[in-house]
Scaffold this active site. Structure first.
Site, PDB file in Angstrom:
ATOM      1  N   GLY A 189       9.527 -15.606  -8.443  1.00 23.83           N
ATOM      2  CA  GLY A 189       9.953 -14.264  -8.065  1.00 23.83           C
ATOM      3  C   GLY A 189       8.971 -13.693  -7.061  1.00 23.83           C
ATOM      4  O   GLY A 189       7.874 -14.230  -6.869  1.00 23.83           O
ATOM      5  N   LYS A 190       9.361 -12.631  -6.393  1.00 19.04           N
ATOM      6  CA  LYS A 190       8.459 -11.954  -5.461  1.00 19.04           C
ATOM      7  C   LYS A 190       9.022 -10.579  -5.164  1.00 19.04           C
ATOM      8  O   LYS A 190      10.233 -10.358  -5.219  1.00 19.04           O
ATOM      9  CB  LYS A 190       8.317 -12.729  -4.145  1.00 19.04           C
ATOM     10  CG  LYS A 190       6.969 -12.533  -3.480  1.00 19.04           C
ATOM     11  CD  LYS A 190       5.844 -13.243  -4.216  1.00 19.04           C
ATOM     12  CE  LYS A 190       4.530 -13.104  -3.479  1.00 19.04           C
ATOM     13  NZ  LYS A 190       3.469 -13.910  -4.118  1.00 19.04           N
ATOM     14  N   GLY A 191       8.131  -9.659  -4.816  1.00 17.22           N
ATOM     15  CA  GLY A 191       8.570  -8.315  -4.483  1.00 17.22           C
ATOM     16  C   GLY A 191       7.712  -7.713  -3.398  1.00 17.22           C
ATOM     17  O   GLY A 191       6.659  -8.247  -3.042  1.00 17.22           O
TER      18      GLY A 191
END
Length: 427
Positions: free
Chosen positions: A109-111
């Protein structure tokens, strides 16, 4: 007139190309390749924030979950004016393969938020961080999506996120985020973990090549949390000569080796960067650090710094990727052809997510380890991962010579695919 887009600088295209090259070597069919390549979910937000002067300003935020077959999505949150959905999607993909090659039970995941945090007050930054966390409270959770620090975020922002999530859940839940302060359930050794992992990989590569590490010359591009720690550990624990470092303020060089503790103290005291450090020579262009005649180059800043435009001028024998995606696929091929050994990002900088996993485990069991134990467990994990990649490379070199990057991807892809096969297809 339309501006030509340099496709080799598109991080998502680069991430997908790296995946596709390794998947082709594994002879995966087209449907399986699509299953493993595409993100599970991408979220775009518009975040209203009350500024100190009473005005309201909108910020764009992103969160991408790439693959959660092996466990909760895991990945940092970056605050940077150039954050985009494509960049975050690429970073989420790299996190899937990083977690798999390190063999920890997380997905990718990444944000990020499109913002220059230097333009905001502390109060504005806190309101923005909390709004982002609140808006994603349905995604975040210890068993679903566990954020962490990234570019321009750190312990402070992670504490704000942990508090925001806990307030929404009406209970204290520390395992929702990693990279927290020790007092808020953080792990000893977490801040240094990515840089320490880079050091361990450099050690293992030198052993593999039969190369003497003591007194080897090193240049570090990106003297931040990763590069600064890596430089310090390489100098103190391995006896290398760090001859050059750089950050957003410039690049400095000293042939006989920089006093890294002094440079770190200078940066901390001045609250700016390495530029102006006494006794060192300033390089005309900060990017020149990549082309210095050194044994080991550590690109530890942002993606796409080694491209087909400068790959033929890289002189280092080893490139240890402390950053995510610092080398484009075209540059990769050029470095490989020249016999330069690239330790790929999904292996080289996996120390951070490995100790994030340790933090998550400690939070969930309510029992915390001493730093020596954390570092020992990290070394064990990193050495095993490096060995797994070397074994894959050796097994495939009989048929067609593969790069260390392809070998790392092949290890990771096989692990993720095996879980998909065992879990089956829900439809």
């Amino acid at each position: 007139m339309a501006v030509a887009v340099n496709k080799q600088l598109n991080p998502l295209e680069n991430a997908e190309r790296q995946f596709s090259e390794a998947a082709a070597l594994l002879k995966l069919d087209a449907g399986t390749m699509e299953l493993l390549k595409r993100p599970r979910r991408a979220t775009i937000q518009w975040l209203p924030v009350m500024m100190d002067d009473g005005s309201v300003r909108m910020f764009q935020g992103f969160r991408v979950q790439h693959n959660i077959a092996r466990g909760p999505a895991k990945g940092g949150i970056r605050f940077h004016p150039d954050v985009s959905l494509e960049e975050v999607s690429a970073l989420a993909s790299w996190m899937t393969w990083k977690c798999a090659v390190a063999d920890i039970p997380f997905g990718g995941g990444k944000g990020g938020i499109k913002v220059d945090p230097r333009t905001l007050s502390k109060a504005e930054l806190e309101r923005l961080t909390r709004r982002y966390a609140a808006d994603l409270s349905d995604l975040f959770g210890p068993e679903s999506d566990v954020p962490a620090p990234d570019v321009n975020t750190g312990e402070r922002e992670m504490a704000w996120i942990a508090d925001t999530y806990s307030m929404h859940e009406r209970r204290t839940e520390l395992a929702v985020v990693t990279g927290k302060p020790l007092e808020v359930g953080g792990s000893a050794g977490r801040r240094e973990a990515t840089g320490r992992g880079v050091m361990i990989c450099v050690e293992e590569m030198c052993k593999h090549l039969g190369m003497k590490l003591k007194d080897a010359t090193v240049a570090v591009q990106g003297f931040g949390n990763v590069g600064g720690v890596a430089a310090d550990l390489l100098a103190r624990e391995c006896g290398v000569k760090v001859v050059a470092v750089s950050d957003v303020t410039g690049a400095i060089y000293k042939k006989d080796g920089l006093d890294i503790p002094a440079v770190l103290a200078y940066v901390a005291q001045n609250k700016k960067g390495v530029a102006g450090f006494p006794g060192a020579t300033a390089l005309a262009n900060a990017s020149d650090i990549l082309e210095l005649e050194v044994d080991i180059l550590v690109p530890a800043a942002l993606e796409n710094v080694i491209t087909s435009e400068n790959a033929d001028r890289i002189k280092a024998r080893i490139v240890a990727e402390g950053a995510n995606g610092p080398t484009t696929p075209d540059a990769d091929q050029m470095l490989e052809a020249r016999g330069i050994h690239v330790i790929p990002d999904i292996l080289c900088n996996s120390g951070g997510v490995t100790v994030s996993y340790f933090e998550w485990v400690q939070n969930r069991m309510g029992f915390y380890w001493q730093e020596a134990e954390v570092n020992s467990r990290l070394r064990e994990k990193m050495v095993k991962a490096f060995g797994d990649v070397l074994k894959m490379k050796a097994s495939k070199d009989k048929d067609a010579k593969v790069s260390l990057r392809n070998a790392a991807y092949m290890v990771a892809i096989q692990r993720v695919l095996r879980v998909h096969e065992l879990r089956g297809m829900y439809s």
